[in-house]
Design an enzyme around this catalytic site. Structure first.
Site, short mmCIF file in Angstrom:
data_model
loop_
_atom_site.label_atom_id
_atom_site.label_comp_id
_atom_site.label_asym_id
_atom_site.label_seq_id
_atom_site.Cartn_x
_atom_site.Cartn_y
_atom_site.Cartn_z
N VAL A 62 -5.64 -2.74 -15.83
CA VAL A 62 -4.86 -1.62 -16.37
C VAL A 62 -3.42 -2.01 -16.65
CG1 VAL A 62 -6.29 0.22 -15.39
CG2 VAL A 62 -4.40 -0.74 -14.03
N TYR A 155 4.96 -1.49 -2.85
CA TYR A 155 4.00 -0.39 -2.85
C TYR A 155 4.73 0.95 -2.81
CZ TYR A 155 -0.33 2.11 -1.66
OH TYR A 155 -1.42 2.96 -1.65
N SER A 158 6.41 1.64 -6.14
CA SER A 158 5.44 1.98 -7.18
C SER A 158 4.92 3.40 -7.02
CB SER A 158 4.27 0.99 -7.17
OG SER A 158 3.46 1.14 -6.02
#
Length: 240
Positions: A62, A155, A158
């Site tokens: 993706v 993480y 994001s």
């Protein structure tokens, strides 16, 4: 245009994405599952059993804008419509603390978790606008609600970004009949746990959320009447 509802689910080869895809086909949806590994997507199709013909697999990353755009065009041609998008793809790295986090790993996590979601959202919006309908569900994390050291800086960043993207979709696209939901699960027993510096033992995983628990939240967001939207949903394991 086909009357069968069609959903796109990223991260469909395992964990939450797989659970969401299997739940949706049981509801009669045609589901396009997306993931990096073709063999993982085929395992999801195998789990679908007699409903396997409702699944179509698209092996891609993706983070690759062109690959996402091409695949979504093929999904639209195959199904005629896009009623829901569930961004369940996500990744993390073992060396995640700031003192050891590399530039390459930073980019990889943001590419999978944030840029990847933007690419899929950007690709489905024209169709949803033409339909004047559509639901986008972003699986975030409680680390996108409140930073936690176990998740790591890339993480967390994001997931905070994905929360902002979800809010922006609602601000800009609700006049076009499109709604977005941010789901913030606590710890989920999925293969992503194996990337922790110290993966939790089986007894700890048993008390976590399970993938099907989050899938139930996704179905709630998608199946809610179109006049309503769940903008944010925080779900955690029950205290034991």
């Amino acid at each position: 245009m086909s009357t069968t509802q069609h959903a796109i689910v990223t991260g469909g080869g395992s964990g939450v994405g797989q659970a969401v895809a299997l739940s949706l086909i049981e509801r009669g949806y045609a589901v396009s599952i997306v993931g990096r590994r073709a063999e993982a997507l085929q395992r999801t199709i195998a789990k679908a059993g007699k409903l396997a013909d409702r699944l179509a697999a698209y092996a891609l990353d993706v983070a690759d804008t062109a690959a996402v755009a091409s695949a979504v065009a093929r999904m639209r041609e195959r199904n005629g419509r896009i009623d829901a998008l569930v961004n369940a793809a996500g990744s993390n790295v073992r060396e995640r603390r700031l003192e050891v986090l590399s530039e390459a790993d930073w980019q990889a996590v943001l590419g999978a978790n944030l840029s990847g979601a933007f690419h899929t959202v950007h690709a489905v919006l024209p169709t949803m606008r033409r339909q004047a309908s559509g639901t986008i569900v972003n699986i975030i994390s409680e680390a996108g609600w409140s930073a936690t050291p176990k998740a790591g800086a890339a993480y967390v960043a994001s997931k905070f970004g994905l929360a902002g993207l979800t809010q922006a979709i609602n601000l800009e696209e609700q006049p076009h009949g499109i709604r977005a939901t941010a789901i913030y699960p606590g710890d989920i027993n999925t293969p992503l746990l194996d990337k922790r510096p110290q993966p939790p033992p089986p007894e700890a995983r048993a008390n976590m959320l399970q993938a099907e628990d989050v899938a139930a939240c996704v179905l709630l967001a998608i199946e809610l009447p179109s006049r309503a939207v769940i903008e944010e949903l925080l779900v955690r394991p029950r205290a034991v």
